[in-house]
Design an enzyme around this catalytic site. Sequence first.
Site, short mmCIF file in Angstrom:
data_model
loop_
_atom_site.label_atom_id
_atom_site.label_comp_id
_atom_site.label_asym_id
_atom_site.label_seq_id
_atom_site.Cartn_x
_atom_site.Cartn_y
_atom_site.Cartn_z
N LYS A 217 -71.64 -8.64 10.96
CA LYS A 217 -72.29 -7.81 9.94
C LYS A 217 -71.61 -6.44 9.80
CE LYS A 217 -76.86 -9.93 10.55
NZ LYS A 217 -78.32 -9.63 10.64
N TYR B 17 -79.99 -14.56 1.73
CA TYR B 17 -81.21 -14.32 2.52
C TYR B 17 -82.49 -14.61 1.72
CZ TYR B 17 -78.86 -12.19 6.57
OH TYR B 17 -78.13 -11.95 7.71
N PHE C 253 -89.04 -6.36 5.30
CA PHE C 253 -87.73 -5.78 5.62
C PHE C 253 -86.62 -6.25 4.67
CE2 PHE C 253 -88.34 -9.52 8.40
CZ PHE C 253 -87.23 -10.29 8.06
N ARG D 223 -76.20 -19.38 19.16
CA ARG D 223 -77.44 -18.60 19.26
C ARG D 223 -77.59 -18.00 20.66
NH1 ARG D 223 -80.44 -18.64 14.99
NH2 ARG D 223 -82.44 -18.23 15.99
N THR E 36 -82.77 -11.87 18.31
CA THR E 36 -82.63 -11.08 17.07
C THR E 36 -82.83 -9.59 17.34
OG1 THR E 36 -83.48 -12.95 15.81
CG2 THR E 36 -83.55 -10.82 14.71
N ARG F 76 -75.63 -9.28 20.98
CA ARG F 76 -76.62 -8.30 20.51
C ARG F 76 -77.00 -7.29 21.61
NH1 ARG F 76 -79.68 -12.87 17.03
NH2 ARG F 76 -78.84 -12.38 14.95
N ASN G 170 -78.09 -5.73 13.69
CA ASN G 170 -77.96 -6.50 14.93
C ASN G 170 -76.64 -7.26 15.03
OD1 ASN G 170 -78.58 -8.43 13.05
ND2 ASN G 170 -80.24 -9.37 14.19
N HIS H 8 -75.06 -12.70 12.60
CA HIS H 8 -76.03 -13.69 12.16
C HIS H 8 -75.46 -15.05 12.52
CE1 HIS H 8 -78.57 -16.24 9.62
NE2 HIS H 8 -77.44 -16.83 9.27
N GLU I 242 -75.44 -22.79 4.77
CA GLU I 242 -74.81 -21.46 4.88
C GLU I 242 -73.29 -21.55 4.84
OE1 GLU I 242 -78.55 -19.36 7.21
OE2 GLU I 242 -76.69 -19.66 8.31
P1 CMP Z 1 -80.45 -12.51 10.82
O1 CMP Z 1 -80.19 -13.52 11.84
O2 CMP Z 1 -79.31 -12.06 9.98
O3 CMP Z 1 -81.62 -13.03 9.84
C1 CMP Z 1 -82.44 -12.16 9.09
C2 CMP Z 1 -82.26 -10.73 9.50
O4 CMP Z 1 -83.30 -9.86 9.11
C3 CMP Z 1 -82.22 -10.62 11.01
O5 CMP Z 1 -81.06 -11.18 11.50
C4 CMP Z 1 -82.40 -9.12 11.19
O6 CMP Z 1 -81.18 -8.40 11.13
C5 CMP Z 1 -83.26 -8.76 9.99
N1 CMP Z 1 -84.62 -8.47 10.44
C6 CMP Z 1 -85.47 -9.31 11.02
N2 CMP Z 1 -86.61 -8.68 11.30
C7 CMP Z 1 -86.45 -7.40 10.90
C8 CMP Z 1 -87.28 -6.26 10.92
N3 CMP Z 1 -88.51 -6.29 11.45
N4 CMP Z 1 -86.78 -5.11 10.42
C9 CMP Z 1 -85.54 -5.07 9.88
N5 CMP Z 1 -84.71 -6.13 9.83
C10 CMP Z 1 -85.17 -7.27 10.34
#
Ligand code: CMP
Length: 139
Positions: free
Chosen positions: A10, A50, A58, A86, A92, A103, A113, A116, A127
């Site tokens: 990212k 997404y 969010f 994973r 996450t 992470r 983070n 993905h 994807e």
């Molecule tokens: P990802 O695996 O890219 O899938 C969805 C993304 O949404 C996740 O990683 C986070 O980066 C983001 N995300 C999930 N929960 C939150 C949250 N509470 N606040 C902000 N971003 C979030």
Amino acid sequence: ALERTFSMIKPDATRRNLTGAITKKFEEAGLTVIASKRVWMSRREAEGFYAVHKERPFFGELVESMTSGPTVVQVLQGENAIAKNREIMGATNPTQAAEGTIRKEFALSIGENSVHGSDAPETAAEEVAYWFSETEIVG
Ligand code: CMP
């Protein structure tokens, strides 16, 4: 089984020049990068990718951060690649990520983070197809 999964490095990570360090973690765990490109995604691409999260509080923040700079999209191949990726990424929320995971080492927050990865075979296929044509994938 030999699987393929989709991975993204990212903008928070590309901005800190962590593309190599993160890719090294995948390779050290036995995953092979069989496709890779750097993209600056448009708002439309981020919203489409997404879409499953579009009702979440969010979502706006997620689209903002994913369009804030370059992302490296990749296809990773290996034994149990989906679960293995994973595991290498960690939880996450970086505060819950295990020692040694991407992470834990690199993520700044739940929103930023660093990576993905697909969560299941169906989403992995979707994807991968969202970002790559078959001719770009060299297994
Ligand atoms: P990802 O695996 O890219 O899938 C969805 C993304 O949404 C996740 O990683 C986070 O980066 C983001 N995300 C999930 N929960 C939150 C949250 N509470 N606040 C902000 N971003 C979030």
